[in-house]
Design a protein around this motif. Structure first.
Motif, PDB file in Angstrom:
ATOM      1  N   ALA A 153       0.992  -1.258  -0.135  1.00 18.63           N
ATOM      2  CA  ALA A 153       0.191   0.075  -0.043  1.00 18.63           C
ATOM      3  C   ALA A 153       1.001   1.370   0.089  1.00 18.63           C
ATOM      4  O   ALA A 153       0.267   2.321  -0.040  1.00 18.63           O
ATOM      5  CB  ALA A 153      -0.864  -0.066   1.258  1.00 18.63           C
ATOM      6  N   PHE A 154       2.093   0.941   0.129  1.00 17.13           N
ATOM      7  CA  PHE A 154       3.039   2.039   0.165  1.00 17.13           C
ATOM      8  C   PHE A 154       3.321   2.746  -1.140  1.00 17.13           C
ATOM      9  O   PHE A 154       4.625   2.778  -1.495  1.00 17.13           O
ATOM     10  CB  PHE A 154       4.584   1.812   1.058  1.00 17.13           C
ATOM     11  N   ASN A 155       2.480   2.939  -1.952  1.00 14.92           N
ATOM     12  CA  ASN A 155       3.015   3.459  -3.353  1.00 14.92           C
ATOM     13  C   ASN A 155       2.072   4.853  -3.639  1.00 14.92           C
ATOM     14  O   ASN A 155       0.732   4.512  -3.892  1.00 14.92           O
ATOM     15  CB  ASN A 155       2.595   2.262  -4.144  1.00 14.92           C
ATOM     16  N   PRO A 156       2.618   5.763  -3.725  1.00 18.03           N
ATOM     17  CA  PRO A 156       3.922   6.050  -3.729  1.00 18.03           C
ATOM     18  C   PRO A 156       4.306   6.032  -2.240  1.00 18.03           C
ATOM     19  O   PRO A 156       3.493   6.298  -1.368  1.00 18.03           O
ATOM     20  CB  PRO A 156       4.114   7.735  -4.273  1.00 18.03           C
ATOM     21  N   LEU A 157       5.464   5.915  -1.875  1.00 16.36           N
ATOM     22  CA  LEU A 157       6.143   5.967  -0.742  1.00 16.36           C
ATOM     23  C   LEU A 157       6.940   7.335  -0.803  1.00 16.36           C
ATOM     24  O   LEU A 157       7.860   7.709  -1.267  1.00 16.36           O
ATOM     25  CB  LEU A 157       7.291   4.955  -0.269  1.00 16.36           C
ATOM     26  N   MET A 158       6.581   8.170   0.128  1.00 13.56           N
ATOM     27  CA  MET A 158       6.899   9.554   0.329  1.00 13.56           C
ATOM     28  C   MET A 158       7.595   9.761   1.839  1.00 13.56           C
ATOM     29  O   MET A 158       6.967   9.624   2.725  1.00 13.56           O
ATOM     30  CB  MET A 158       5.399  10.535   0.324  1.00 13.56           C
ATOM     31  N   THR A 178      17.277  13.267  -9.020  1.00 14.98           N
ATOM     32  CA  THR A 178      16.731  14.320  -8.506  1.00 14.98           C
ATOM     33  C   THR A 178      15.748  14.881  -9.352  1.00 14.98           C
ATOM     34  O   THR A 178      15.736  14.948 -10.517  1.00 14.98           O
ATOM     35  CB  THR A 178      17.971  15.238  -8.164  1.00 14.98           C
ATOM     36  N   SER A 179      14.912  15.712  -8.641  1.00 19.11           N
ATOM     37  CA  SER A 179      13.958  16.530  -9.353  1.00 19.11           C
ATOM     38  C   SER A 179      14.519  17.185 -10.439  1.00 19.11           C
ATOM     39  O   SER A 179      13.925  17.721 -11.528  1.00 19.11           O
ATOM     40  CB  SER A 179      13.128  17.045  -8.371  1.00 19.11           C
ATOM     41  N   GLU A 180      15.608  17.892  -9.975  1.00 22.33           N
ATOM     42  CA  GLU A 180      16.308  18.722 -10.754  1.00 22.33           C
ATOM     43  C   GLU A 180      16.709  17.983 -12.122  1.00 22.33           C
ATOM     44  O   GLU A 180      16.769  18.649 -13.366  1.00 22.33           O
ATOM     45  CB  GLU A 180      17.671  19.439  -9.774  1.00 22.33           C
ATOM     46  N   GLN A 181      17.586  17.057 -11.927  1.00 22.48           N
ATOM     47  CA  GLN A 181      17.684  16.364 -13.151  1.00 22.48           C
ATOM     48  C   GLN A 181      16.816  15.883 -14.079  1.00 22.48           C
ATOM     49  O   GLN A 181      16.799  16.040 -15.258  1.00 22.48           O
ATOM     50  CB  GLN A 181      18.518  15.146 -12.779  1.00 22.48           C
ATOM     51  N   ILE A 234      11.543  16.595  -4.354  1.00 25.28           N
ATOM     52  CA  ILE A 234      10.293  17.142  -5.501  1.00 25.28           C
ATOM     53  C   ILE A 234       9.738  18.340  -5.046  1.00 25.28           C
ATOM     54  O   ILE A 234       9.499  19.079  -6.138  1.00 25.28           O
ATOM     55  CB  ILE A 234       9.017  16.045  -5.340  1.00 25.28           C
ATOM     56  N   GLN A 235      10.388  19.023  -3.821  1.00 23.50           N
ATOM     57  CA  GLN A 235       9.933  20.344  -3.774  1.00 23.50           C
ATOM     58  C   GLN A 235      10.387  21.343  -4.447  1.00 23.50           C
ATOM     59  O   GLN A 235      10.102  22.574  -4.615  1.00 23.50           O
ATOM     60  CB  GLN A 235      10.272  20.750  -2.309  1.00 23.50           C
ATOM     61  N   PHE A 236      11.579  20.769  -5.180  1.00 25.59           N
ATOM     62  CA  PHE A 236      12.254  21.899  -6.133  1.00 25.59           C
ATOM     63  C   PHE A 236      11.349  22.325  -7.376  1.00 25.59           C
ATOM     64  O   PHE A 236      11.720  23.281  -7.907  1.00 25.59           O
ATOM     65  CB  PHE A 236      13.624  20.820  -6.634  1.00 25.59           C
ATOM     66  N   TRP A 237      10.425  21.726  -7.585  1.00 29.70           N
ATOM     67  CA  TRP A 237       9.443  22.070  -8.576  1.00 29.70           C
ATOM     68  C   TRP A 237       8.610  23.138  -8.330  1.00 29.70           C
ATOM     69  O   TRP A 237       7.857  23.689  -9.235  1.00 29.70           O
ATOM     70  CB  TRP A 237       8.768  20.727  -9.357  1.00 29.70           C
ATOM     71  N   ILE A 268       8.969   6.230  -5.362  1.00 27.60           N
ATOM     72  CA  ILE A 268       9.343   6.484  -4.188  1.00 27.60           C
ATOM     73  C   ILE A 268       9.718   7.869  -4.252  1.00 27.60           C
ATOM     74  O   ILE A 268      10.572   8.321  -5.009  1.00 27.60           O
ATOM     75  CB  ILE A 268      10.660   5.836  -3.638  1.00 27.60           C
ATOM     76  N   ILE A 269       9.357   8.867  -3.570  1.00 27.79           N
ATOM     77  CA  ILE A 269       9.518  10.391  -3.535  1.00 27.79           C
ATOM     78  C   ILE A 269       9.801  11.144  -2.313  1.00 27.79           C
ATOM     79  O   ILE A 269       9.419  10.741  -1.239  1.00 27.79           O
ATOM     80  CB  ILE A 269       8.255  10.837  -4.064  1.00 27.79           C
ATOM     81  N   THR A 270      10.895  12.090  -2.418  1.00 26.54           N
ATOM     82  CA  THR A 270      11.123  12.489  -0.972  1.00 26.54           C
ATOM     83  C   THR A 270      10.889  14.099  -1.413  1.00 26.54           C
ATOM     84  O   THR A 270      10.814  14.781  -2.527  1.00 26.54           O
ATOM     85  CB  THR A 270      12.635  12.283  -0.781  1.00 26.54           C
ATOM     86  N   SER A 271      10.677  14.538  -0.252  1.00 24.56           N
ATOM     87  CA  SER A 271      10.409  16.209  -0.246  1.00 24.56           C
ATOM     88  C   SER A 271      10.644  16.687   1.275  1.00 24.56           C
ATOM     89  O   SER A 271      10.601  15.977   2.240  1.00 24.56           O
ATOM     90  CB  SER A 271       9.027  16.295  -0.607  1.00 24.56           C
TER      91      SER A 271
END
Ligand code: ADP
Ligand code: MG
Length: 492
Positions: free
Chosen positions: A188-193, A226-229, A261-264, A290-293
């Motif tokens: 159920a951890f999809n996405p994993l944030m 990375t979200s930047e890449q 992802i907060q970079f966006w 899998i997303i980090t922020s």
């Protein structure tokens, strides 16, 4: 005899080397253009025939780019050569040597170079580069089970789960990460944030989950960006007209990790849109995200709401600042890794005094080790105190204007409200000026903000106060005493 049997019969008489030699002879004779000898040396000589498998000749080419080039420019020629030597049912299969640290074996991709379909359908766009060596093979003739494109996952080998110290502060995130690594896309951890402040281990943990996933599921494609890449690649693709390759590439990934992802936020609208579609495709086909922020999905401002609403689908696990036990554990592990010994009281001193985040904890430890080895000094609690002071004071404790007002008013034993009042009494004026001076010195607030908080003054008044304090501290003995005392108080 039908044509299949005919082909087999012909093949049986030949070995791969002679088949390839015959192909080469044909190619050499039929290469178009004036520079054909050079072309032959560059693009055909390096090819190594490796096997004849039924009606399929397998050739090895040195890189994905090489394969692309051949398919773009010489597919027809190769097709004719193969048909001539192996009959109309003959096939050509490429084995591509991938330039990636993780490719243990050459990658094989099968292209029906001859037969019903034309191989000229391969898109003309240049292949996309993902990290070093990972490349898209925009090949529309993917035969399931045979095509295995390996991409460089861009994971760092040093951020593992093994060296991610567990603590209450990261228990949920770590456990969820482990579950995801075991069954990517199936929990159920999809996405994993993973979210939390700077230096709390988001990148480390996301990377570690990626490594664990690969270890437990070697057949899966894992990619860390990375979200930047991601944004940069998307913009490049737009410029080069390769957006569909970009999307295709990301949709091929089984476990996609996007860091920070907060970079966006408040930019990258089109990137967010592209990601939204990729997210949907992957999620629908049971792939893991899998997303980090630095913030929880509900607090992420400046991101498209439809995107943040997707981020709430799975599990948002927060990384909290580490408690003192975890801080101690991290320091001990770091010391053990570096083979450095340090008195327990020093480790404790650092662990107790740096409570902001792991990056600063590590920073203090590293500067302590550097100081001790550069100056040949023992690592003592005294040296640790100096380092921590330097570290903590210069980077961490961002004092507030309220706090400064309190310290100054306490020192002069006047009520804190008097700073806000309109009184011109000398001691109040001085306290107000000192407050402004320290606010300028110790906070990042603008002159206007400082003025506003110190009795609704304008920025010129604040500037004047700062000059006055500096002058008086130089010329007036009593005033210098106050400044020295207050300096000490703010260093405590
Ligand atoms: P973030 O991405 O959240 O800003 P990082 O993942 O870059 O933070 O972590 C900063 C540093 O702290 C890295 O060197 C990382 O290895 C280390 N670190 C963070 N949390 C832990 C932990 N629980 N155990 C060991 N090292 C950690
Ligand atoms: Mg990070």
């Amino acid at each position: 005899m039908n044509s299949m049997n005919e082909a087999n019969a012909r093949v049986a008489e030949k070995d791969y080397q002679s088949v390839w030699d015959a192909c080469l002879a044909f190619i050499k004779d039929n290469l178009p253009g004036r520079e054909n000898e050079k072309v032959f040396d560059t693009w055909f000589k390096p090819i190594v025939p490796v096997k004849l498998d039924g009606g399929t000749l397998i050739i090895q080419v040195p890189s994905p780019f090489f394969y692309e080039w051949l398919e773009h420019n010489y597919a027809d020629l190769l097709k004719q050569a193969i048909q001539l030597t192996l009959g109309p049912q003959g096939c050509l299969q490429y084995s591509i040597v991938m330039d990636t640290s993780i490719a243990e074996q050459p990658i094989t991709t099968r292209i029906p170079a001859v037969g019903g379909q034309s191989t000229m359908n391969v898109p003309r766009d240049a292949p996309m580069d993902i990290g070093q060596g990972g490349r898209v093979l925009p090949n529309p003739f993917v035969i399931p089970g045979i095509q295995k494109v390996r991409i460089n996952s861009q994971l760092s080998g040093s951020y593992t789960l093994h060296n991610f110290v567990e603590g209450e502060c990261n228990q949920l995130a770590r456990a969820a990460g482990y579950a995801v690594a075991e069954k990517p896309g199936k929990t159920a951890f999809n996405p994993l944030m993973l979210h939390g402040g700077v230096g709390l281990g988001k990148t480390h943990l996301a990377n570690a989950i990626g490594l664990k996933t690969k270890e437990l599921n070697p057949e899966l494609t894992v990619l860390y960006v990375t979200s930047e890449q991601f944004m940069q690649q998307y913009m490049d693709a737009g410029r080069n007209g390769t957006t569909s390759d970009f999307v295709h590439f990301y949709e091929m990934v089984d476990v996609l990790i996007v860091d920070d992802i907060q970079f966006w936020a408040n930019k990258a609208g089109r990137t967010q849109e592209a990601f939204f579609h990729i997210f949907n495709t992957l999620h629908q086909s049971g792939k893991q995200l899998i997303i980090t922020s630095d913030k929880a999905p509900s607090e992420l401002q400046g991101l498209e709401t439809r995107l943040t609403s997707r981020l709430k689908w799975g599990l948002a696990a927060e990384l909290l600042p580490p408690d003192v036990e975890t801080r101690m554990g991290i320091l001990r592990q770091k010391l053990a890794n570096d083979g450095v010994e340090m008195p327990a009281e020093v480790v404790e001193y650092i662990a107790y005094n740096i409570n902001t985040n792991v990056r600063e904890l590590e920073g203090a430890l590293i500067s302590l080790m550097a100081q001790s080895s550069l100056n040949h000094r023992d690592i003592t609690i005294d040296l640790a105190r100096q380092m921590v002071d330097k570290f903590v004071k210069s980077t961490n404790r961002e004092v507030t204007i309220d706090y400064i007002q309190k310290v100054v008013c306490d020192y002069f034993n006047i009520p804190i409200e008097s700073i806000q009042s309109r009184t011109r009494k000398r001691e109040i004026v001085q306290a107000r000026q000192l407050t402004m001076y320290y606010a300028k010195k110790l906070t990042k607030s603008s002159l206007a903000i400082i003025g506003l908080q110190c009795g609704n003054k304008d920025h010129a008044t604040v500037l004047h106060a700062c000059k006055t304090v500096a002058n008086l501290a130089d010329t007036d003995k009593q005033f210098r005493c106050w400044v020295e005392d207050l300096d000490k108080k703010f260093k405590e």
